[in-house]
Scaffold this motif. Structure first.
Motif, short mmCIF file in Angstrom:
data_model
loop_
_atom_site.label_atom_id
_atom_site.label_comp_id
_atom_site.label_asym_id
_atom_site.label_seq_id
_atom_site.Cartn_x
_atom_site.Cartn_y
_atom_site.Cartn_z
N PRO A 110 44.25 41.68 49.75
CA PRO A 110 42.90 41.20 50.14
C PRO A 110 42.25 42.08 51.20
O PRO A 110 41.04 42.32 51.17
N LYS A 122 34.94 42.29 42.26
CA LYS A 122 35.01 40.95 41.67
C LYS A 122 36.09 40.86 40.58
O LYS A 122 36.76 39.83 40.45
N GLU A 159 39.38 40.57 42.33
CA GLU A 159 39.51 39.26 42.95
C GLU A 159 39.73 38.16 41.91
O GLU A 159 40.50 37.22 42.14
#
Length: 319
Positions: A194, A205, A208
Motif C-alpha cells: 500500500p 485502481k 488496489e
C-alpha cells in the motif's frame, strides 16, 4: 509532477538527498532521533526472541514422538513461516536504524515485498487449515487419522505455501510495472505494497482492486473456514456431558483462536478497510504488531496454553 523512468546507469556519486537515484528511500517509523536507539534495542530483542522461540517449537516437536500429529505438523509450518516472515523485515530495519542511508534498491524493495506478501498469504491459508484440523479432531475423532493422514497434511501444506506464492507473484509483477515519481520516499519501515502504490505516477485502481479482491478472497475464505469450523466445534463440545471433557476440548483450540484473532484483525485493518492519510501512523503501528510482535508471541501463546507441549519442553530440557 515530473515522471522519470528507472535508470540503472545513474552515477553512484549522486547527492544523498537526491531521490532520483535508483531505488526508494524508507522514512522508517517516523520516530525522533533520540528514540532510534531504543527502537533498535526493542526490535533486536524481539527478533532474537522470535528466532529462539520458533526454533524451539520446531526442535521440541521434532524430538517428541507424541507430538507427531497433524496439529503439530501445521504448527511447525507456522513456526517456519514466522521465522522467515520476521527475517524479511527486521534485519533490514535494524540496519536502517543505525545507518543514515535509508535507501533500498528497487530489486531489494520488490524482493522484500514479494517474500512478505507470499508468507503473509501462506499464513492466512494455514490458519484456516489449522482450524479445519481442530474441527476434524473434535467433531470426527474416529475418522481423524483417516481424514488427516500424512499425505493429506502434506498436500494441505503445499496448498498453503503455493497459494501465498502465486498471490504475491501477481501483486509484485503488477507493481513492478508501475512508473514511479521523482519523490520515491516510502512512509514506512519496510516495502509494504500500500505504501509503494502511493508513489506511482499512474492510476493504481487496478492494483488496489486486485489487493481488495484477491487478498479479500484469501482472508475472507480462510476466516470463513475458521468461523464455520469453530461453530461446529462449539456445537459438538456443548454436547459433551463432562465439564472436564468440555474444558479439555476447548483448551486445544484456545491458542489457535488467540493467534487467529490477532492475525485477521491486523490484516483486515491494513489491507481490507479503506485507506486514508489520517490512518498512516496507525497503519505503521499495526504493521509492527503483525510483522514483529505476532511472530514473537505465537510460540509463547501455544506453549502457555498447551499442556502436551509443556510436557515435551520439560522432557527436552531434562535430556
Amino acid at each position: 509532477m515530473e515522471v522519470r523512468s528507472i535508470d540503472f546507469t545513474q552515477s553512484a556519486e549522486a547527492d544523498e538527498n537526491d531521490t532520483s537515484v535508483d531505488g526508494f528511500m524508507l522514512l522508517g517509523l517516523g520516530a525522533r532521533p533520540a528514540l532510534q536507539n531504543l527502537i533498535f534495542v526493542l526490535f533486536f530483542v524481539a527478533y532474537i526472541a522470535t528466532l529462539f522461540g520458533n526454533f524451539m517449537v520446531i526442535v521440541i516437536i521434532r524430538q517428541d514422538f507424541r507430538l507427531q500429529t497433524p496439529m503439530y505438523f501445521f504448527l511447525v509450518n507456522l513456526s517456519v513461516l514466522e521465522i522467515l516472515y520476521t527475517t524479511t523485515v527486521i534485519p533490514f530495519t535494524l540496519r536502517m536504524l543505525l545507518d543514515k542511508n535509508k535507501r533500498i534498491s528497487f530489486a531489494g524493495c520488490f524482493t522484500q515485498m514479494f517474500i512478505f506478501i507470499s508468507l503473509g498469504g501462506s499464513e492466512c491459508i494455514l490458519l484456516g487449515t489449522m482450524a479445519y484440523d481442530r474441527y476434524v479432531a473434535i467433531c470426527h475423532p474416529l475418522r481423524y487419522t483417516t481424514i488427516m493422514k500424512p499425505s493429506a497434511c502434506y498436500c494441505l501444506a503445499m496448498i498453503c505455501w503455493s497459494t501465498g506464492f502465486l498471490n504475491s507473484l501477481v501483486h509484485t509483477v503488477l507493481t513492478v510495472m508501475l512508473p514511479f515519481c521523482h519523490d520515491r520516499k516510502i512512509k514506512h519501515y519496510f516495502c509494504e505494497i500500500p505504501s509503494i502504490l502511493k508513489l506511482s505516477c499512474k492510476d493504481t485502481k487496478v492494483n488496489e482492486m486486485l489487493i481488495f479482491f484477491m487478498g479479500g478472497s484469501m482472508t475472507v475464505g480462510s476466516l470463513t473456514l475458521t468461523l464455520v469450523s469453530y461453530a461446529c466445534i462449539i456445537a459438538a463440545v456443548l454436547k459433551i456431558p463432562s465439564i472436564i471433557g468440555r474444558h479439555k476440548a476447548f483448551s486445544t483450540c484456545a491458542s489457535h483462536l488467540v493467534v487467529v484473532s490477532i492475525f485477521f484483525g491486523t490484516v483486515i485493518f491494513i489491507y481490507i478497510l479503506p485507506n486514508s492519510q489520517s490512518l498512516s501512523d496507525q497503519n505503521q503501528v499495526i504493521s509492527v504488531v503483525y510483522s514483529v510482535l505476532t511472530p514473537l508471541f505465537n510460540p509463547i501463546i501455544y506453549s502457555l496454553r498447551n499442556h502436551e507441549f509443556q510436557r515435551a519442553v520439560v522432557k527436552v530440557l531434562q535430556m
